[in-house]
Write an enzyme that holds these catalytic residues in place. Structure first.
Site, PDB file in Angstrom:
ATOM      1  N   HIS B 294       0.817  -1.220   0.000  1.00  0.00           N
ATOM      2  CA  HIS B 294       0.000   0.000   0.000  1.00  0.00           C
ATOM      3  C   HIS B 294       0.849   1.267   0.000  1.00  0.00           C
ATOM      4  CE1 HIS B 294       0.242   0.926   4.381  1.00  0.00           C
ATOM      5  NE2 HIS B 294       0.193  -0.369   4.573  1.00  0.00           N
ATOM      6  N   ASP B 306       6.164   0.492   6.743  1.00  0.00           N
ATOM      7  CA  ASP B 306       4.706   0.383   6.584  1.00  0.00           C
ATOM      8  C   ASP B 306       4.227   1.511   5.678  1.00  0.00           C
ATOM      9  OD1 ASP B 306       2.066  -0.346   6.829  1.00  0.00           O
ATOM     10  OD2 ASP B 306       1.849   0.347   8.892  1.00  0.00           O
ATOM     11  N   GLU B 340      -4.856   1.831   2.632  1.00  0.00           N
ATOM     12  CA  GLU B 340      -4.925   0.638   3.495  1.00  0.00           C
ATOM     13  C   GLU B 340      -5.085   1.044   4.951  1.00  0.00           C
ATOM     14  OE1 GLU B 340      -3.606  -2.601   6.137  1.00  0.00           O
ATOM     15  OE2 GLU B 340      -2.747  -0.623   5.957  1.00  0.00           O
ATOM     16  N   GLU B 341      -4.427   2.137   5.342  1.00  0.00           N
ATOM     17  CA  GLU B 341      -4.328   2.467   6.765  1.00  0.00           C
ATOM     18  C   GLU B 341      -5.651   2.858   7.400  1.00  0.00           C
ATOM     19  OE1 GLU B 341      -2.066   1.690   8.560  1.00  0.00           O
ATOM     20  OE2 GLU B 341      -0.179   1.716   7.501  1.00  0.00           O
ATOM     21  N   ASP B 368       3.038  -6.524   3.318  1.00  0.00           N
ATOM     22  CA  ASP B 368       2.661  -5.446   4.239  1.00  0.00           C
ATOM     23  C   ASP B 368       2.961  -5.860   5.683  1.00  0.00           C
ATOM     24  OD1 ASP B 368       1.666  -3.122   5.348  1.00  0.00           O
ATOM     25  OD2 ASP B 368      -0.434  -3.716   5.179  1.00  0.00           O
ATOM     26  N   HIS B 438       3.751   2.822  12.673  1.00  0.00           N
ATOM     27  CA  HIS B 438       2.848   3.961  12.920  1.00  0.00           C
ATOM     28  C   HIS B 438       3.461   5.043  13.819  1.00  0.00           C
ATOM     29  CE1 HIS B 438      -1.039   1.428  12.018  1.00  0.00           C
ATOM     30  NE2 HIS B 438      -0.130   1.330  11.060  1.00  0.00           N
TER      31      HIS B 438
END
Lengths: 478, 478
Positions: B294, B306, B340-341, B368, B438
Site C-alpha cells: 500500500h 509500513d 490501506e491504513e 505489508d 505507525h
C-alpha cells in the site's frame, strides 16, 4: 450492538489478514518425553521475554565500559564486570583464569588523503590490528590496486615503493554474509605480509562489509613469524565507499599519490583473564559443557554485536536455568573468553588448562555471530550426535530455529574439538552483521532487545536438550 | 612460504570456525524440472543483490515524499511517483484507478500533561486516526485505567466525565509480534466507541508495541456508523513508557487529572488513486496474478516499513522478471493500493472493478509486514494449492524461507478471496516491526538494503513458481 457488521469487518482486517498465527507444535506429533521438552523450551522462552536480563547487562558492558581490546584498561574493567555479574547470577563457583594477551594500541586517529584533479579528498581509514605505525611523517606513494593476494604476488618488484590497495569486494550474491567475509578476509589478514616481501611501502585494504558506507572496519592482520621486523609495512582499512571512489580515481589518474599516517604499536604482552563460572552438574558433574562468547572487542565501537551479545547471552543461559529451577545433569560452565579478536589466547589457555586438569568436556556452545534474530545452530560433531541434534528440529522450529547444519562452531571453543565432543555455534540472521562488525557503529543501540533475548532462550533450549540427551549411551561417552 | 603453519591457523580460524557454510541444495534431490526452478530462483536472488533497485526507490518515496496519509498532498505525490516509476520499469501498461478516500488531518502537535506529587509530567501522545479533536481548551479529567473493552463496558456510568485509559500491553511471550498486536489492537480501534456510549470525556490507549519507549503509535480507530456524532469522544495513543509511568502514578494518586489537547479532524472524502501496472501474460493473459503493497502511510514517520518496503518490493518483482527475461504465462499485475491504513478503499475499489470487468484473478501476493529479513509466506488457499506451495519448501529454504503455513494474506488483496484464488502474504521477521509501526521512527534508515532486496527476490521466486504451476489442471481453473 447495531454496528456489528462494521466491527466485524474491522476485526477481520486486523485479526485475520495482517496477523500471522503464532506457530504451535501439534502435540499429537510428539512423544511423551518430547512433550516435556517442548513445555520446558516454551518456559525458557517465556521467561527470557518477560524477565530477561541480557539487554540490561549488555547496556552496562557496552555503554559503561565500551570497546575493550585485549590489554586495555577497558578489558580489565570488563573482566571485573564479568566476575561480579556471574556472582550476582549465583553460579556455584566463579573464578578467573590468568592469561597473557597481546597488547596492541591504535594511538592517534589515523589520517589519509589524496589529491586528484585538483581536489583533495579525505579518506576514512583505520589501522589494522598488529599493524606497525607509518613513519611520523606518514607514507606518501603511488597506488597499485589489486583484487587478491595472488595478484599482488604476481606484481613482485613492481610494487616496490608503492602502496598496494586490496579491493576485492564481498560477493553480495552469497546469502550468508559470513561466507562473503570468508571469501575476502585473507586480504586483510595477509595483505601486508605478502607485500612486505616485495618492498611495498604500505597496504590499504577495502573494509570487510556488504555495505557501501564511510566506516572503516578494523580487524587483525598477521606479518608471520618468519618475516623480519625490519621488513614490516603498515596496513590500514579503507571504507567501502572510499575504496570505490579511489578505484574510480585511479582509473582516471593512475599516478595519484595516496598519503596515510597512523601511530599504532604493539606493546609487550599484558596480563589478563578468562572469566569462568559454572553450575555444578547434579548427576555427572565431571562432564563439562561450555557456553561462551568473547569478552574482548575491537576498540572503535562498543563491542555490542561483536561480542557483547554473545557474552550476555551465555550468562543468560545459566540465569534461565537457575530462574526456572533446571538442574543440569552435567556441569554447565559459562566462559567469557579473552582475546578472541587478536590472538585467541584465552581460548588456547582454556583448552590447555582443561587438558592439564584432565577435565572431561562433552561439548560447547559459542555465540559469536551477532545478536540478531535467531536462525539456528551450526553443528561440529560426530555423525551420531549431529543426527541427534537435528532430530530436535520440530522442537526448535516454532522459534525460528530451522538451520541445524553441519559446520564450524566458533574460534573460542574450537580448541576443545574431539571425536566425541559436540561443538555448536549459535547462528542468528547474518544480514546486518557486517554493517557494524569491527567499526565505530558496533554500539548498543544496534541491538534489539527481543532478538537478543530470543537468542538467549534459543541457546538455553539447545543446552537443555544436549545436557539431557548427549552421551546417554555409555559406549560413546567421551 | 616458511610461515605456512601460522597462515594455516589463521585461515582455519576465519574460514572454518566463524563461517557458516552457504546453504546449497543437493541437486541430486531435485527433479529435472526442479533443477530448472532452482537455477531460476538463484538467478533472481543474484540479480536483486547485485542490481536491485528497491532501496533507491524506497529512498525516493520516504525521503523525498515522506509520510503520505490518504487525501494528503504527499499521497498525491506518491501516486505520481508510482505511476512514473512503473513506466520507467517498462511495464506493458500502467494506469490509475480513481477512488475516493477518507481525508483525516492531524492538525497541530498534540499536548498531554498531568501533575502528581507536585511534579508536572509531559506525556508523548498522538491522536488516533479518525478521532475528533478535543475542545479547543483541551480535556481535563480524572483517569480510570482498564485492560480491556469488557472491563470498560463493565464500568458503565462510572466512566462518565472521566478519561478511560486502555493499558493492556502486548503479550511479550508471543514469538510472532503480529499475534501480540492482534491481541491488543481492539483497544485502539474500538476503545473510544465503547466509552462514547457511557459519556466518558476521552480515551487514551497504550501504544501498540513490545518496546518500552517514548514514541506514541498512531493508527485507525472507528466510532461506528450507528453512534451519533454528538456522542463522539476524542482518542489518543500514549507512549508505552508514559503508559507505565501513568499507571504507577495512578496507583499512588488515583485522583490525578490528566489533560490532553488535539485538533485533528475528518474532512470530506478526497479523490485519489490506486496505481496499477502489468506485464501481459504470454499464454493466458486473461488470468491475473496481483502483487502489491500500500502506497499510503501514516503521517508521523516516512512510511518506510509500513509500507514503502512492500510497494518497492512489489515493483521489484516485475523489474526482476523483465531484467531476467522471465515471461510469465499469466498476467502479473503490480498494484500500489491507496488507503490501506484508514479504510482500505483502494482494496475495495480494486476488487469492485475486477468484478465489474469480469477479470479472472488466479491469485495475489501482498507485502505489508515490513521490510525485515525473509522468513516465509502465509498461505490463504484451498488445500490442494496450499499443498502445492508447501511442496516448494526445499527450493525456498536456502534463502531462509521456512515458514509456509496456512494463514491470512493481507488486507489489500483479501477482497479477491475465492475458493480457487490463491492468496499469499509475504512474512519477514517480525521482531523489530512494532518498534517503528505507525510512529515517527518508521523512517528509511531503519531499512537494511539486503533484507529489503532478499524480500523482493523471495516474492519474485514464489510468483515465478505460482505463475508456472498454479492451475495447470484445468478442472481447478478459477
Amino acid at each position: 450492538m447495531k454496528n456489528l457488521p462494521l466491527i466485524a469487518f474491522v476485526l477481520f482486517v486486523f485479526f485475520s489478514c495482517q496477523q500471522k498465527q503464532e506457530k504451535v507444535i501439534n502435540s499429537n506429533q510428539l512423544s511423551p518425553e518430547e512433550k516435556i521438552d517442548s513445555t520446558k523450551i516454551k518456559t525458557l522462552f517465556n521467561s527470557v521475554l518477560t524477565e530477561g536480563k541480557s539487554y540490561e547487562w549488555l547496556k552496562g558492558l557496552t555503554q559503561n565500559i565500551g570497546g575493550r581490546l585485549s590489554g586495555s584498561p577497558e578489558a580489565q574493567l570488563a573482566v571485573e564486570w564479568g566476575e561480579k555479574l556471574m556472582k550476582e547470577v549465583g553460579l556455584d563457583s566463579v573464578w578467573l583464569q590468568p592469561v597473557m594477551v597481546p597488547h596492541w594500541v591504535r594511538g592517534e586517529k589515523e589520517i589519509a588523503t589524496y589529491t586528484t584533479n585538483g581536489v583533495q579528498k579525505n579518506v576514512p581509514i583505520c589501522a589494522l590490528g598488529f599493524s606497525i605505525a607509518t613513519p611520523k611523517t606518514g607514507v606518501l606513494a603511488e597506488v597499485i590496486e589489486v583484487k587478491s593476494l595472488d595478484e599482488a604476488k604476481a606484481l613482485g618488484d613492481k610494487m616496490k615503493g608503492k602502496i598496494v590497495f586490496f579491493n576485492r569486494p564481498f560477493d553480495d550474491t552469497l546469502i550468508n554474509t559470513f561466507s562473503a567475509y570468508g571469501g575476502c578476509v585473507d586480504q586483510r589478514v595477509r595483505g601486508a605480509a605478502v607485500c612486505s616481501e616485495f618492498g611495498a611501502k604500505g597496504v590499504i585494504v577495502r573494509s570487510m562489509t556488504n555495505s557501501i558506507d564511510d566506516y572503516p572496519h578494523t580487524g587483525t592482520m598477521i606479518y608471520g613469524e618468519d618475516l623480519p621486523k625490519e621488513k614490516y609495512i603498515p596496513g590500514a582499512a579503507i571504507s567501502s565507499k572510499a575504496a570505490n571512489i579511489l578505484s574510480d580515481d585511479l582509473k582516471k589518474n593512475p599516478n595519484l599519490k595516496f598519503y596515510f599516517k597512523q601511530s599504532c604499536k604493539t606493546l609487550p604482552d599484558a596480563p589478563s583473564f578468562n572469566v569462568v563460572g559454572e553450575i555444578k552438574g547434579s548427576e555427572t558433574p565431571e562432564n563439562i559443557f561450555v557456553v561462551g562468547g568473547h569478552l574482548d572487542s575491537w576498540d572503535l565501537g562498543e563491542g555490542a554485536h561483536d561480542d557483547g551479545t554473545g557474552v550476555v547471552q551465555s550468562l543468560e543461559v545459566a540465569y534461565l536455568f537457575k530462574k526456572n529451577n533446571i538442574k543440569p545433569k552435567n556441569t554447565i560452565r559459562v566462559v567469557f573468553f579473552m582475546n578472541e579478536e587478536n590472538g585467541t589466547r584465552g581460548a588456547k589457555k582454556y583448552a590447555e588448562l582443561a587438558k592439564l586438569n584432565k577435565e572431561n568436556h562433552i561439548g560447547g556452545l559459542e555465540s559469536d555471530a551477532g545478536g540478531h534474530t535467531p536462525r539456528g545452530f551450526s553443528i561440529d560433531a560426530n555423525d551420531m550426535n549431529t543426527a541427534l541434534l537435528q532430530s530436535w528440529k520440530k522442537l526448535l522450529a516454532p522459534y525460528g530455529l530451522h538451520d541445524l547444519d553441519k559446520g564450524g562452531s566458533g574460534a573460542d571453543i574450537n580448541p576443545l574439538k574431539g571425536e566425541n565432543v559436540t561443538l555448536v555455534g549459535y547462528r542468528p540472521d547474518s544480514q546486518r552483521y557486517f554493517d557494524y562488525h569491527h567499526t565505530s557503529r558496533d554500539t548498543f543501540d544496534k541491538v534489539n532487545k527481543r532478538e537478543l533475548e530470543l537468542g538467549s532462550a534459543s541457546m538455553a533450549s539447545i543446552v537443555y536438550l544436549m545436557d539431557k540427551y548427549l552421551y546417554q549411551n555409555e559406549t560413546v561417552k567421551p
